[in-house]
Motif scaffolding. Sequence first.
Motif, PDB file in Angstrom:
ATOM      1  N   TYR A 278       2.417   4.541  -4.856  1.00  0.00           N
ATOM      2  CA  TYR A 278       2.013   3.894  -6.108  1.00  0.00           C
ATOM      3  C   TYR A 278       1.429   4.920  -7.083  1.00  0.00           C
TER       4      TYR A 278
ATOM      5  N   LYS B  95       6.059   1.644  -8.270  1.00  0.00           N
ATOM      6  CA  LYS B  95       5.402   0.337  -8.209  1.00  0.00           C
ATOM      7  C   LYS B  95       6.239  -0.703  -7.470  1.00  0.00           C
TER       8      LYS B  95
ATOM      9  N   THR C 218      -1.101  -5.722  -2.856  1.00  0.00           N
ATOM     10  CA  THR C 218      -0.573  -6.409  -4.039  1.00  0.00           C
ATOM     11  C   THR C 218      -1.635  -7.252  -4.736  1.00  0.00           C
TER      12      THR C 218
ATOM     13  N   TYR D 106      -3.488  -4.264  -6.569  1.00  0.00           N
ATOM     14  CA  TYR D 106      -2.619  -3.650  -7.579  1.00  0.00           C
ATOM     15  C   TYR D 106      -1.550  -4.682  -7.952  1.00  0.00           C
TER      16      TYR D 106
ATOM     17  N   ASP E  84       0.418  -5.173 -10.345  1.00  0.00           N
ATOM     18  CA  ASP E  84       1.688  -4.802 -10.961  1.00  0.00           C
ATOM     19  C   ASP E  84       2.639  -4.175  -9.938  1.00  0.00           C
ATOM     20  N   SER E  85       2.259  -4.208  -8.661  1.00  0.00           N
ATOM     21  CA  SER E  85       3.112  -3.650  -7.613  1.00  0.00           C
ATOM     22  C   SER E  85       3.974  -4.744  -6.980  1.00  0.00           C
TER      23      SER E  85
END
Length: 292
Positions: A80, A85, A111, A114, A116-117
Amino acid sequence: MPKIAQIVDAASNLPSEILEKYNIVKIPFYITFDEKEYLVQGKDISDEEFYKKMAENPDKAPKTAAPNPEDWFNAFKEKYEKGFKEIIVTTISSDLSASYQNANIAKNDFTEKYQDSKITLIDTRTCTCGQAALEIKIAQIIKSGKKYFEEISKIAKESIKKTSTIFTVKTLKYMKAGGRIGGATQFVGTLLNIKPIMEFVNGVVKPIKAVRSRTKSLEEMVNIISDRIKDPKKAIICTRNAMCKEDEEYMIEKLKEKLNYEGEIYSGTLGAVIGAHSGPGAIGIGFTELEE
């Protein structure tokens, strides 16, 4: 198109040249002998050292432990932070190891942190050769840059049923000691007299055939795989050996002859995490005919 990362567990034992070529991260397992300290596969102990230790201590079966959630989380973070991503992860069958479950714990935590992953987690329902074949094909599709993350994830999951792993061992005692013998229990009574051929079906060992010699077992595996492969040009084929390289070379030669195959067959050492349950002398073939 967004950058897509690929992370695998070490049950397939992808060689370093494949990892480097496709920028794949491989997560090791842990190994212990005599219930002493855990060793990190490939770091604290090599495959060669592992099999030597097994040979020197035939009555003391080693134990293995899956990568833990922290191992997986750190691998996700590493990719990441390098701009990946979207991540595709493959693991050994969840019936054989906690690797998938631990990766899933890490995925949920990652997730959430983060948001946006995107992580697709694939339980391959197999291991070693077949798992490696599936992972190499996924890597080729990612590298081509022609398909989006969701497409690759869907193709990979659908192709599990088109992936096979068959193998033979010199003795079933390691599989019996490790609780991985499954449907092969029918072979135990004639343990010393046969060379069993087995496969992984939905993560469980199933017997295929029992033959009377090592050479015959290698040739029968070639025949079985050759009959299953519909189009060799579309197949990714892998072999693995546990310190029996000459047998592997013989099997590859016969496989190429039988299939009239001129492509690459990805050979290599059977990783310690599988070798712990199959022992020195284990050998296998796996393939996938992953649809694109």
